[in-house]
Design a protein around this motif. Sequence first.
Motif, PDB file in Angstrom:
ATOM      1  N   HIS A 103      -1.141   4.712  -6.772  1.00 35.57           N
ATOM      2  CA  HIS A 103      -1.507   5.955  -6.095  1.00 35.57           C
ATOM      3  C   HIS A 103      -1.630   7.045  -7.156  1.00 35.57           C
ATOM      4  CE1 HIS A 103      -0.910   4.390  -1.991  1.00 35.57           C
ATOM      5  NE2 HIS A 103      -0.003   3.623  -2.573  1.00 35.57           N
ATOM      6  N   ARG A 104      -2.840   7.528  -7.348  1.00 35.80           N
ATOM      7  CA  ARG A 104      -3.097   8.476  -8.417  1.00 35.80           C
ATOM      8  C   ARG A 104      -3.148   9.911  -7.882  1.00 35.80           C
ATOM      9  NH1 ARG A 104      -2.086   5.199 -12.541  1.00 35.80           N
ATOM     10  NH2 ARG A 104      -3.043   6.767 -13.898  1.00 35.80           N
ATOM     11  N   ALA A 132       4.671   6.942   7.115  1.00 33.72           N
ATOM     12  CA  ALA A 132       4.786   5.509   6.789  1.00 33.72           C
ATOM     13  C   ALA A 132       4.274   5.217   5.391  1.00 33.72           C
ATOM     14  CB  ALA A 132       3.993   4.697   7.807  1.00 33.72           C
ATOM     15  N   ASP A 133       3.774   6.244   4.713  1.00 34.15           N
ATOM     16  CA  ASP A 133       3.126   6.044   3.419  1.00 34.15           C
ATOM     17  C   ASP A 133       4.111   5.834   2.272  1.00 34.15           C
ATOM     18  OD1 ASP A 133       0.708   6.385   4.682  1.00 34.15           O
ATOM     19  OD2 ASP A 133       0.539   8.507   4.146  1.00 34.15           O
ATOM     20  N   TYR A 134       5.402   6.058   2.524  1.00 33.65           N
ATOM     21  CA  TYR A 134       6.362   6.056   1.416  1.00 33.65           C
ATOM     22  C   TYR A 134       7.411   4.954   1.519  1.00 33.65           C
ATOM     23  CZ  TYR A 134       4.396  10.582   0.310  1.00 33.65           C
ATOM     24  OH  TYR A 134       3.521  11.581  -0.012  1.00 33.65           O
ATOM     25  N   HIS A 179      14.867  -4.235 -12.115  1.00 32.26           N
ATOM     26  CA  HIS A 179      14.928  -4.396 -10.662  1.00 32.26           C
ATOM     27  C   HIS A 179      13.653  -3.858 -10.001  1.00 32.26           C
ATOM     28  CE1 HIS A 179      17.017  -4.447  -6.690  1.00 32.26           C
ATOM     29  NE2 HIS A 179      16.233  -3.410  -6.461  1.00 32.26           N
ATOM     30  N   VAL A 180      13.260  -2.655 -10.370  1.00 35.78           N
ATOM     31  CA  VAL A 180      12.068  -2.049  -9.779  1.00 35.78           C
ATOM     32  C   VAL A 180      10.820  -2.833 -10.178  1.00 35.78           C
ATOM     33  CG1 VAL A 180      10.626   0.027  -9.702  1.00 35.78           C
ATOM     34  CG2 VAL A 180      13.122   0.234  -9.638  1.00 35.78           C
ATOM     35  N   ALA A 181      10.755  -3.273 -11.424  1.00 33.42           N
ATOM     36  CA  ALA A 181       9.599  -4.050 -11.884  1.00 33.42           C
ATOM     37  C   ALA A 181       9.479  -5.359 -11.118  1.00 33.42           C
ATOM     38  CB  ALA A 181       9.717  -4.321 -13.384  1.00 33.42           C
ATOM     39  N   ALA A 182      10.602  -6.015 -10.896  1.00 35.15           N
ATOM     40  CA  ALA A 182      10.587  -7.296 -10.192  1.00 35.15           C
ATOM     41  C   ALA A 182      10.206  -7.136  -8.725  1.00 35.15           C
ATOM     42  CB  ALA A 182      11.956  -7.964 -10.309  1.00 35.15           C
ATOM     43  N   ASP A 183      10.695  -6.082  -8.094  1.00 36.93           N
ATOM     44  CA  ASP A 183      10.468  -5.902  -6.657  1.00 36.93           C
ATOM     45  C   ASP A 183       9.145  -5.239  -6.331  1.00 36.93           C
ATOM     46  OD1 ASP A 183      12.887  -7.064  -6.256  1.00 36.93           O
ATOM     47  OD2 ASP A 183      13.884  -5.301  -5.399  1.00 36.93           O
ATOM     48  N   PHE A 184       8.665  -4.347  -7.219  1.00 39.76           N
ATOM     49  CA  PHE A 184       7.490  -3.544  -6.880  1.00 39.76           C
ATOM     50  C   PHE A 184       6.367  -3.611  -7.915  1.00 39.76           C
ATOM     51  CE2 PHE A 184      11.364  -1.588  -5.196  1.00 39.76           C
ATOM     52  CZ  PHE A 184      11.106  -1.654  -3.831  1.00 39.76           C
ATOM     53  N   GLY A 185       6.708  -3.894  -9.163  1.00 36.79           N
ATOM     54  CA  GLY A 185       5.701  -4.017 -10.196  1.00 36.79           C
ATOM     55  C   GLY A 185       5.116  -2.709 -10.673  1.00 36.79           C
ATOM     56  N   ARG A 186       5.587  -1.624 -10.130  1.00 33.89           N
ATOM     57  CA  ARG A 186       5.036  -0.309 -10.489  1.00 33.89           C
ATOM     58  C   ARG A 186       5.942   0.780  -9.938  1.00 33.89           C
ATOM     59  NH1 ARG A 186       2.592  -1.026  -5.352  1.00 33.89           N
ATOM     60  NH2 ARG A 186       2.448   0.950  -4.205  1.00 33.89           N
ATOM     61  N   LEU A 187       5.621   2.026 -10.304  1.00 30.70           N
ATOM     62  CA  LEU A 187       6.278   3.194  -9.736  1.00 30.70           C
ATOM     63  C   LEU A 187       5.215   4.269  -9.601  1.00 30.70           C
ATOM     64  CD1 LEU A 187       9.089   4.207  -8.860  1.00 30.70           C
ATOM     65  CD2 LEU A 187       9.386   5.117 -11.172  1.00 30.70           C
ATOM     66  N   ASP A 188       5.110   4.884  -8.428  1.00 25.69           N
ATOM     67  CA  ASP A 188       4.103   5.920  -8.210  1.00 25.69           C
ATOM     68  C   ASP A 188       4.652   7.321  -8.447  1.00 25.69           C
ATOM     69  OD1 ASP A 188       1.900   4.192  -7.272  1.00 25.69           O
ATOM     70  OD2 ASP A 188       3.270   3.754  -5.620  1.00 25.69           O
ATOM     71  N   VAL A 189       5.941   7.504  -8.136  1.00 26.80           N
ATOM     72  CA  VAL A 189       6.573   8.812  -8.327  1.00 26.80           C
ATOM     73  C   VAL A 189       7.997   8.604  -8.824  1.00 26.80           C
ATOM     74  CG1 VAL A 189       7.225  11.022  -7.278  1.00 26.80           C
ATOM     75  CG2 VAL A 189       5.260   9.747  -6.377  1.00 26.80           C
ATOM     76  N   LEU A 190       8.369   9.332  -9.874  1.00 27.56           N
ATOM     77  CA  LEU A 190       9.745   9.349 -10.356  1.00 27.56           C
ATOM     78  C   LEU A 190      10.288  10.756 -10.171  1.00 27.56           C
ATOM     79  CD1 LEU A 190      12.252   8.295 -11.848  1.00 27.56           C
ATOM     80  CD2 LEU A 190      11.081   8.803 -14.014  1.00 27.56           C
ATOM     81  N   GLU A 237       0.807  -1.215   0.000  1.00 25.13           N
ATOM     82  CA  GLU A 237       0.000   0.000   0.000  1.00 25.13           C
ATOM     83  C   GLU A 237       0.842   1.268   0.000  1.00 25.13           C
ATOM     84  OE1 GLU A 237       0.620  -1.073   4.356  1.00 25.13           O
ATOM     85  OE2 GLU A 237       0.229  -2.117   2.455  1.00 25.13           O
ATOM     86  N   LYS A 238       2.140   1.144   0.181  1.00 27.17           N
ATOM     87  CA  LYS A 238       3.001   2.326   0.215  1.00 27.17           C
ATOM     88  C   LYS A 238       3.121   2.973  -1.163  1.00 27.17           C
ATOM     89  CE  LYS A 238       6.006   0.929   4.084  1.00 27.17           C
ATOM     90  NZ  LYS A 238       5.674   2.045   4.968  1.00 27.17           N
ATOM     91  N   THR A 239       3.363   4.263  -1.161  1.00 25.29           N
ATOM     92  CA  THR A 239       3.666   4.988  -2.389  1.00 25.29           C
ATOM     93  C   THR A 239       5.130   4.739  -2.724  1.00 25.29           C
ATOM     94  OG1 THR A 239       2.040   6.726  -1.924  1.00 25.29           O
ATOM     95  CG2 THR A 239       3.816   7.265  -3.464  1.00 25.29           C
ATOM     96  N   VAL A 240       5.394   4.190  -3.918  1.00 25.96           N
ATOM     97  CA  VAL A 240       6.760   3.842  -4.327  1.00 25.96           C
ATOM     98  C   VAL A 240       7.373   5.026  -5.072  1.00 25.96           C
ATOM     99  CG1 VAL A 240       8.205   2.239  -5.609  1.00 25.96           C
ATOM    100  CG2 VAL A 240       6.118   1.421  -4.486  1.00 25.96           C
ATOM    101  N   VAL A 241       8.470   5.540  -4.535  1.00 28.17           N
ATOM    102  CA  VAL A 241       9.139   6.714  -5.088  1.00 28.17           C
ATOM    103  C   VAL A 241      10.568   6.350  -5.472  1.00 28.17           C
ATOM    104  CG1 VAL A 241       9.843   9.108  -4.663  1.00 28.17           C
ATOM    105  CG2 VAL A 241       7.794   8.194  -3.543  1.00 28.17           C
ATOM    106  N   LEU A 242      10.964   6.651  -6.698  1.00 34.94           N
ATOM    107  CA  LEU A 242      12.354   6.479  -7.116  1.00 34.94           C
ATOM    108  C   LEU A 242      12.977   7.855  -7.297  1.00 34.94           C
ATOM    109  CD1 LEU A 242      14.839   4.949  -8.214  1.00 34.94           C
ATOM    110  CD2 LEU A 242      13.751   4.987 -10.468  1.00 34.94           C
ATOM    111  N   ILE A 243      14.120   8.060  -6.640  1.00 33.39           N
ATOM    112  CA  ILE A 243      14.853   9.321  -6.750  1.00 33.39           C
ATOM    113  C   ILE A 243      16.229   9.029  -7.329  1.00 33.39           C
ATOM    114  CG2 ILE A 243      15.736  11.342  -5.530  1.00 33.39           C
ATOM    115  CD1 ILE A 243      13.734  10.780  -3.292  1.00 33.39           C
TER     116      ILE A 243
END
Length: 259
Positions: A143-144, A31-33, A87-98, A5-11
């Motif tokens: 997360h939209r 805890a949302d991130y 790597h990100v696709a395998a671990d999370f299947g998505r990205l909410d913020v880049l 349920e967390k928002t996945v952010v890649l920086i």
Amino acid sequence: MFHPEKTVVLITGANQGIGYETAKSLVHSSADYHVILGSRDISKGEAAAQTLLQAGAGDSVKATKGTASSVSLDVTDEVSIAAAVEHVAADFGRLDVLVNNAGIISTASPPTALALRRVLETNVVGALAVTEAFLNLLRKAEHRPPRLVFVSSSMGSITHAADPASPYYSPHGTEYRTSKAALNMLMTMYSARLKPEGVLVIGADPGLCATNFTGDAASLRNRGAAEPAEGGNRVAAVVKGERDVDAGKVVGVYGVSPW
């Protein structure tokens, strides 16, 4: 531990400086991130992620904090970018913020073609390469709206650069300033392209901060630069959606940056 349920952010470029401080602001505030720290040197990225997690180890409200991990990511290397996507696709299947944060500066004076090519390759071409590579994962955001953030600078404002009364009026830093002006256009083009898909695109200006970006944090501090944490908080506010009303623009501590 990552929870779906967390928002996945890649920086990108997140093992130090504004990238790290942005990650820190997100992870320590909620805890949302879950923040993925992209770094050219994976050992530095892993160390930075562990530092973020350990900082709250003695905190009585540790359960309210976010989580972090790292990924090897050199924005100038297509093979590295492709591996990071896998790597990100395998671990999370998505990205909410880049967050396109990775950047370099040149202190060449006068400016040189070699330095300009090197700066543009990281600050502009790298941002485009990473964005294109991660777009499909961003489209799968849970997360939209999904957010695409470009870390820019008032140094890239042509309006400021041409105004002798502006604090950003200076004949120095040609390569870096040119790259940020180009990044602003890149951000604008993605905004026009992705708005119909519901992807929110925005530029974030952390302001002048006393990081090691120039190799002389003390000098920047003496010039009145803010502490790095302040810049990180400003970018984090954009990630959190607090500046969504200004989507398609570059926002900073003073408001919207003029082009």
